[in-house]
Scaffold this motif. Structure first.
Motif, PDB file in Angstrom:
ATOM      1  N   ALA A 122     -26.842  52.160 -12.274  1.00 34.81           N
ATOM      2  CA  ALA A 122     -25.885  52.575 -13.300  1.00 34.81           C
ATOM      3  C   ALA A 122     -24.544  51.897 -13.038  1.00 34.81           C
ATOM      4  O   ALA A 122     -24.255  51.462 -11.922  1.00 34.81           O
ATOM      5  CB  ALA A 122     -25.714  54.096 -13.298  1.00 34.81           C
ATOM      6  N   LEU A 123     -23.731  51.809 -14.104  1.00 33.47           N
ATOM      7  CA  LEU A 123     -22.395  51.225 -14.037  1.00 33.47           C
ATOM      8  C   LEU A 123     -21.353  52.258 -14.445  1.00 33.47           C
ATOM      9  O   LEU A 123     -21.610  53.119 -15.294  1.00 33.47           O
ATOM     10  CB  LEU A 123     -22.269  50.040 -15.003  1.00 33.47           C
ATOM     11  CG  LEU A 123     -23.174  48.830 -14.809  1.00 33.47           C
ATOM     12  CD1 LEU A 123     -22.943  47.845 -15.954  1.00 33.47           C
ATOM     13  CD2 LEU A 123     -22.929  48.167 -13.467  1.00 33.47           C
ATOM     14  N   GLY A 124     -20.165  52.144 -13.864  1.00 34.05           N
ATOM     15  CA  GLY A 124     -19.050  52.975 -14.270  1.00 34.05           C
ATOM     16  C   GLY A 124     -17.801  52.137 -14.400  1.00 34.05           C
ATOM     17  O   GLY A 124     -17.792  50.960 -14.031  1.00 34.05           O
ATOM     18  N   PRO A 125     -16.710  52.711 -14.929  1.00 33.94           N
ATOM     19  CA  PRO A 125     -15.458  51.958 -15.044  1.00 33.94           C
ATOM     20  C   PRO A 125     -14.918  51.627 -13.659  1.00 33.94           C
ATOM     21  O   PRO A 125     -15.308  52.225 -12.661  1.00 33.94           O
ATOM     22  CB  PRO A 125     -14.535  52.922 -15.800  1.00 33.94           C
ATOM     23  CG  PRO A 125     -15.123  54.264 -15.594  1.00 33.94           C
ATOM     24  CD  PRO A 125     -16.589  54.085 -15.417  1.00 33.94           C
ATOM     25  N   GLY A 126     -14.036  50.668 -13.619  1.00 31.31           N
ATOM     26  CA  GLY A 126     -13.459  50.291 -12.338  1.00 31.31           C
ATOM     27  C   GLY A 126     -14.384  49.437 -11.487  1.00 31.31           C
ATOM     28  O   GLY A 126     -14.183  49.305 -10.281  1.00 31.31           O
ATOM     29  N   GLY A 127     -15.417  48.862 -12.109  1.00 26.92           N
ATOM     30  CA  GLY A 127     -16.304  47.963 -11.376  1.00 26.92           C
ATOM     31  C   GLY A 127     -17.317  48.647 -10.480  1.00 26.92           C
ATOM     32  O   GLY A 127     -17.935  47.999  -9.628  1.00 26.92           O
ATOM     33  N   VAL A 128     -17.525  49.962 -10.661  1.00 27.71           N
ATOM     34  CA  VAL A 128     -18.493  50.675  -9.823  1.00 27.71           C
ATOM     35  C   VAL A 128     -19.916  50.374 -10.286  1.00 27.71           C
ATOM     36  O   VAL A 128     -20.220  50.443 -11.478  1.00 27.71           O
ATOM     37  CB  VAL A 128     -18.238  52.197  -9.860  1.00 27.71           C
ATOM     38  CG1 VAL A 128     -19.313  52.952  -9.105  1.00 27.71           C
ATOM     39  CG2 VAL A 128     -16.879  52.514  -9.260  1.00 27.71           C
ATOM     40  N   ARG A 129     -20.786  50.016  -9.348  1.00 23.29           N
ATOM     41  CA  ARG A 129     -22.199  49.811  -9.646  1.00 23.29           C
ATOM     42  C   ARG A 129     -23.028  50.519  -8.584  1.00 23.29           C
ATOM     43  O   ARG A 129     -22.765  50.394  -7.392  1.00 23.29           O
ATOM     44  CB  ARG A 129     -22.555  48.323  -9.658  1.00 23.29           C
ATOM     45  CG  ARG A 129     -24.017  48.074 -10.042  1.00 23.29           C
ATOM     46  CD  ARG A 129     -24.358  46.594 -10.089  1.00 23.29           C
ATOM     47  NE  ARG A 129     -24.554  46.052  -8.755  1.00 23.29           N
ATOM     48  CZ  ARG A 129     -25.297  44.970  -8.487  1.00 23.29           C
ATOM     49  NH1 ARG A 129     -25.893  44.321  -9.471  1.00 23.29           N
ATOM     50  NH2 ARG A 129     -25.425  44.524  -7.255  1.00 23.29           N
TER      51      ARG A 129
END
Length: 211
Positions: A72-79
């Motif tokens: 999954a991906l999130g804002p701020g470049g989190v993977r």
């Protein structure tokens, strides 16, 4: 036998009863996972007297079975990657899915933030709400995003979820509240009478109503 919720608002009302310990706590913010978690979160925010915001996280699905997440991906470049599942894909497949979901994440962020500043959770208790946990990959990413954004404490609250997802999240979040954990878990929608796809307009209406 697990009971069925009428709709997401009904699920939110029942789930809110398990969160009353947060009433009056300072710096609580309720974060609905876009899009299905937002109607649940709206009810909880109202009950707790806490602000509502959204957290945009995109599941990375297998090309031939999008409902099966390899991350999954999130804002701020989190993977977040599930290495066991992701190992079944080649690098090009991973890159293609990630590129597509990153574009959708950015579209939704632009639409739902609508000029509001980026989320800042510094020192806050973040209550992450979704309408259910199947694999838990999206919620896991959300927990990591919340910590990345400075949350002091992260609570995950869902009306229904699989035991496996619950255990995985219990190792990631400070607290996981899952109202139902059926032994034979199917699709999240099986536990709702009304499980329509939540629209962008519904998300924006919820944010405006609780602003």
């Amino acid at each position: 036998m697990s009971s069925t919720y009428r709709d997401r608002e009904d699920a939110g009302r029942q789930l809110a009863e398990r969160l009353t310990g947060l009433v009056g706590e300072p710096d609580v913010i309720v974060l609905g996972l876009v899009r299905g978690g937002v109607p649940v979160a709206r009810v909880i925010a109202d009950r707790l007297g806490a602000p509502l915001d959204v957290l945009v996280v995109r599941k990375l699905g297998m090309p031939w079975a999008p409902e099966v997440a390899f991350g999954a991906l999130g804002p701020g470049g989190v993977r977040v990657l599930n290495d066991v599942v992701a190992a079944r894909l080649g690098p090009d497949d991973v890159a293609d899915v990630q590129r597509r979901e990153q574009a959708e994440l950015e579209r939704r962020e632009a639409r739902y933030r609508a000029g509001r500043p980026p989320l800042d959770l510094t020192g806050r208790t973040a209550v992450i709400v979704d309408d259910g946990l199947a694999t838990g990959a999206t919620a896991r990413a959300a927990v990591q995003v919340a910590r990345h954004l400075g949350a002091r404490r992260v609570v995950v609250a869902v009306p229904v979820g699989s035991q496996e997802a619950y255990e995985m999240l219990a190792a990631e979040a400070d607290q996981v509240i899952c109202a139902q954990r059926p032994p034979e878990f199917g699709a999240v929608g099986a536990y709702y009478e009304d499980f329509h796809e939540v629209s962008d307009d519904e998300v924006n209406e919820a944010l405006i109503a609780t602003a």
